[in-house]
Design a protein around this motif. Sequence first.
Motif, PDB file in Angstrom:
ATOM      1  N   PHE A 131      47.141  97.721  31.871  1.00 21.64           N
ATOM      2  CA  PHE A 131      45.851  97.055  31.631  1.00 21.64           C
ATOM      3  C   PHE A 131      45.736  95.863  32.577  1.00 21.64           C
ATOM      4  O   PHE A 131      46.732  95.401  33.149  1.00 21.64           O
ATOM      5  N   THR A 132      44.490  95.385  32.722  1.00 25.63           N
ATOM      6  CA  THR A 132      44.232  94.156  33.474  1.00 25.63           C
ATOM      7  C   THR A 132      43.494  93.181  32.567  1.00 25.63           C
ATOM      8  O   THR A 132      42.525  93.570  31.898  1.00 25.63           O
ATOM      9  N   LYS A 133      43.958  91.956  32.500  1.00 20.90           N
ATOM     10  CA  LYS A 133      43.335  90.924  31.667  1.00 20.90           C
ATOM     11  C   LYS A 133      42.327  90.186  32.539  1.00 20.90           C
ATOM     12  O   LYS A 133      42.666  89.713  33.638  1.00 20.90           O
ATOM     13  N   ASP A 174      36.809  86.996  27.085  1.00 22.73           N
ATOM     14  CA  ASP A 174      37.935  87.650  27.747  1.00 22.73           C
ATOM     15  C   ASP A 174      38.115  89.109  27.347  1.00 22.73           C
ATOM     16  O   ASP A 174      37.725  89.533  26.253  1.00 22.73           O
ATOM     17  N   VAL A 204      40.444  92.983  27.878  1.00 26.12           N
ATOM     18  CA  VAL A 204      41.515  93.858  28.354  1.00 26.12           C
ATOM     19  C   VAL A 204      40.811  95.053  28.984  1.00 26.12           C
ATOM     20  O   VAL A 204      40.008  95.723  28.318  1.00 26.12           O
ATOM     21  N   ILE A 229      40.892  98.696  30.950  1.00 20.18           N
ATOM     22  CA  ILE A 229      41.731  99.898  31.081  1.00 20.18           C
ATOM     23  C   ILE A 229      41.089 100.859  32.084  1.00 20.18           C
ATOM     24  O   ILE A 229      39.897 101.157  31.980  1.00 20.18           O
ATOM     25  N   ILE A 256      45.486  95.708  20.246  1.00 20.89           N
ATOM     26  CA  ILE A 256      45.368  95.204  21.626  1.00 20.89           C
ATOM     27  C   ILE A 256      44.667  93.844  21.624  1.00 20.89           C
ATOM     28  O   ILE A 256      45.079  92.904  22.288  1.00 20.89           O
ATOM     29  N   VAL A 295      47.743  91.787  23.034  1.00 22.00           N
ATOM     30  CA  VAL A 295      47.431  91.070  24.280  1.00 22.00           C
ATOM     31  C   VAL A 295      46.494  89.905  23.976  1.00 22.00           C
ATOM     32  O   VAL A 295      46.672  88.789  24.458  1.00 22.00           O
ATOM     33  N   CYS A 341      42.071  89.516  23.127  1.00 18.83           N
ATOM     34  CA  CYS A 341      40.811  89.562  23.898  1.00 18.83           C
ATOM     35  C   CYS A 341      39.645  89.631  22.932  1.00 18.83           C
ATOM     36  O   CYS A 341      39.807  89.934  21.751  1.00 18.83           O
ATOM     37  N   ILE A 349      37.646  95.121  24.570  1.00 21.29           N
ATOM     38  CA  ILE A 349      38.404  96.050  25.413  1.00 21.29           C
ATOM     39  C   ILE A 349      37.386  96.870  26.205  1.00 21.29           C
ATOM     40  O   ILE A 349      36.411  97.394  25.612  1.00 21.29           O
ATOM     41  N   THR A 365      48.061  91.383  34.997  1.00 21.66           N
ATOM     42  CA  THR A 365      48.160  92.809  34.643  1.00 21.66           C
ATOM     43  C   THR A 365      49.418  93.007  33.802  1.00 21.66           C
ATOM     44  O   THR A 365      50.343  92.176  33.824  1.00 21.66           O
ATOM     45  N   LEU A 402      51.034  98.162  28.033  1.00 21.00           N
ATOM     46  CA  LEU A 402      51.096  98.173  26.571  1.00 21.00           C
ATOM     47  C   LEU A 402      52.374  98.890  26.186  1.00 21.00           C
ATOM     48  O   LEU A 402      52.452 100.116  26.216  1.00 21.00           O
TER      49      LEU A 402
END
Length: 279
Positions: A5-7, A14, A16, A18, A35, A42, A44, A47, A271, A274
């Motif tokens: 994933f990229t944050k 914010d 996540v 995919i 997630i 993570v 957020c 997503i 990045t 998971l």
Amino acid sequence: MRQSFTKMHGLGNDFVVIDATRRPFVPSADDLRRIADRRFGVGCDQILVVEPASAPDIDFDYRIYNADGSESGQCGNGARCLARFVRDKKLSERDTIRVRTQSSVLVLQLLADGQVRVDMGAPRFEPADIPMLATQRETRYRHELDGATLEFGALSMGNPHAVILVDDLDTAPVRTLGPRLQTQAIFPQQANVGFMQIVDRDTLRLRVYERGAGETLACGSGACAAAVIARLWDRVGKAVTVQLPGGSLQIEWDGEGQPVFMTGPASTVFTGDLEWFNQ
Ligand SMILES: N[C@H](CCC[C@H](N)C(=O)O)C(=O)O
């Protein structure tokens, strides 16, 4: 196989992100909530999932899930991050891409200064399109709530929005009135509730209690909704700076039937993988 994933964020809203263009990503609602969890996952607000295009005139499909696992048809800050993501991941070399969500087709344009300009589509005002239980479209809706008459504007930007005018944003009851109005029966799919303060004919201040995520630092579709309602109430012109807690967006709207344009930044933070999610 592990899921990377990229944050990212758009003014602190914010995400996540995919990449599901080469391998499907089919999360359960529990997966999504995990997630998004800021302790066990993570962390957020939403997503975002980039999928192969489902139509010839589309570059990518774009699915949006809130932190509570619910799906939405629109995320303006997320759209800017998606444009940045597909460029950085070399999924597209184009400066302008068309993406389709559950409810909308958006046109995303990467600008030379690194910002992203999004054609968010035209706002829809009919109650059935919002959706909202009302006998007819109103410029100002009035709703009895907790012994008071609440006045607000409402529309769809591909997701439902209610917008309330306040005199002082810093003391506005965002975290109490926001969830109360959001969950009224008049909004069968709930709503994002924006609290706006008019600064002048070119500037709004805004806080948004989002559906499925609570108060966020910024809401792109909420900024569009507030600028449109303020224009319909003749309080601003066609180009507006919307100041949110996380930063400012430039919104332009030429009036009924016309698309809303939103311009602002998109940032990549880190990045990762998971560790627990294998499909
Ligand atoms: N909570 C919204 C989706 C995210 C919208 C927001 N993050 C934006 O930038 O537009 C909804 O359920 O409709």
